[in-house]
Write an enzyme that holds these catalytic residues in place. Structure first.
Site, short mmCIF file in Angstrom:
data_model
loop_
_atom_site.label_atom_id
_atom_site.label_comp_id
_atom_site.label_asym_id
_atom_site.label_seq_id
_atom_site.Cartn_x
_atom_site.Cartn_y
_atom_site.Cartn_z
N HIS A 106 -3.65 2.69 9.56
CA HIS A 106 -3.99 3.61 8.56
C HIS A 106 -5.14 3.29 8.06
O HIS A 106 -5.63 2.37 7.55
CB HIS A 106 -2.98 3.23 7.41
CG HIS A 106 -2.79 4.61 6.58
ND1 HIS A 106 -2.01 4.47 5.52
CD2 HIS A 106 -2.80 5.80 6.83
CE1 HIS A 106 -2.07 5.56 4.75
NE2 HIS A 106 -2.57 6.42 5.52
N ASP A 149 -1.77 6.38 1.32
CA ASP A 149 -1.00 7.47 0.79
C ASP A 149 -0.70 7.25 -0.53
O ASP A 149 0.00 6.29 -0.96
CB ASP A 149 0.10 7.48 1.65
CG ASP A 149 -0.20 8.05 3.15
OD1 ASP A 149 -1.45 8.43 3.30
OD2 ASP A 149 0.58 7.81 4.08
N HIS A 155 2.66 14.36 0.79
CA HIS A 155 2.01 13.08 0.20
C HIS A 155 0.56 13.41 0.18
O HIS A 155 0.14 14.56 0.69
CB HIS A 155 2.23 11.89 0.69
CG HIS A 155 1.72 11.73 2.25
ND1 HIS A 155 2.16 12.35 3.26
CD2 HIS A 155 0.52 11.10 2.52
CE1 HIS A 155 1.52 12.27 4.47
NE2 HIS A 155 0.30 11.40 3.93
N HIS A 162 -3.24 11.95 1.56
CA HIS A 162 -3.96 10.94 2.13
C HIS A 162 -5.15 10.83 1.63
O HIS A 162 -5.91 11.66 1.69
CB HIS A 162 -3.83 11.34 3.64
CG HIS A 162 -4.61 10.14 4.48
ND1 HIS A 162 -4.38 9.20 4.99
CD2 HIS A 162 -6.03 10.32 4.98
CE1 HIS A 162 -5.23 8.28 5.68
NE2 HIS A 162 -6.29 9.11 5.60
#
Length: 281
Positions: A174, A178, A253, A255
């Site tokens: 990642h 998030d 969500h 990011h």
């Protein structure tokens, strides 16, 4: 007028002596105009009588009544002169007093005007100082606000950490974090900067990239809609769009990434980045 004259050493001078003395007095009084035309016949008559009795040629005898009249006229003239002098002196004193009162009134008015002007100047200076203080405080507050940082989603929390591994990410981990956010939640710029990208970003879906005033970059992905355009300046907390689930997303969500440059792969730890700017996450 009948006068009672005492005897002895204060006895009245003889008529010849009086006549001689009166002649000199008459000459002087005639010159000053004391003896009027009314007295002339009496003088002439008296003069003829004395000339006959004494044998004096240029003597003028003045009887007691005329002498008293002359004395009265002289006294009246002297009194008139004294009265005129006194009146003149009183007028001069009155003018001096009036001038002094005027000077004092003008001085008092000037002092009052100067005191008023001084107070007005002091009040103006205080007002201007307060105004400058308010302006300075407003500038300081605005500068502080512009230099402040906030979380990209108010009241949210991090649902996926930085560098989390998994097959969902093409890089194998990642590249951001998030924030939990239901679809349509307001997304805000974390600080002041300029929008350099606003639109479709492939795997990021609808995204916004902002070049921050400190030279770093922040990215906001998977949004359902955008409310800024490229080139637009933004301030801390300003809404830039609404959260969603566009692009490579498993659900609604936000990011969020922090980068040292505009290109993919220059990412840095977003948590450390936000905390370094005073944001508690």
């Amino acid at each position: 007028m009948a006068l009672i004259r005492p005897t002895g050493k204060h006895r009245r001078p003889s008529r010849i002596s009086r006549t001689t003395a009166s002649a000199a007095g008459v000459a002087a009084l005639t010159t000053t105009g004391v003896i009027s035309g009314l007295a002339a016949p009496a003088l002439a008559a008296d003069s003829s009588a004395d000339h006959a009795s004494t044998g004096l040629t240029q003597a003028i005898a003045i009887n007691d009544t005329l002498a008293d009249e002359i004395d009265a006229q002289a006294a009246a003239q002297k009194q008139a002169a004294n009265d005129a002098a006194a009146q003149k002196k009183a007028e001069e004193a009155a003018r001096h007093k009036a001038a002094e009162q005027k000077r004092k009134a003008e001085a008092a008015a000037k002092e009052k005007a100067e005191e008023k002007a001084k107070k007005e100047a002091e009040a103006k200076a205080v007002k201007e100082a307060k105004e400058r203080a308010r302006e300075r405080a407003a500038r300081d507050a605005e500068r502080k606000r512009l230099n402040a940082y906030v979380a990209p989603v108010a009241g949210s929390y991090v649902s996926t950490s930085y560098k989390a591994g998994g097959g969902m990410w093409s890089s194998g981990s990642h590249t951001g974090i998030d924030f939990h956010a239901a679809s349509g939640t307001s997304v805000q710029a974390v600080g002041a900067g300029t929008v350099v990208e606003a639109g479709w970003g492939g795997a990021y879906g609808n995204n916004v990239v902002i070049k921050m005033n400190d030279g770093t970059y922040t990215q906001y992905g998977h949004m359902s809609s955008l409310s800024v355009t490229v080139g637009q300046a933004v301030t801390p907390g300003q809404q830039i769009g609404l959260s969603g689930s566009t692009g490579n997303s498993s659900g609604p969500h936000l990011h969020f990434e922090a980068r040292t440059g505009a290109d993919y792969g220059s990412d840095i730890d977003p948590i450390a980045y936000l905390r370094s700017h005073g944001v508690s996450v």
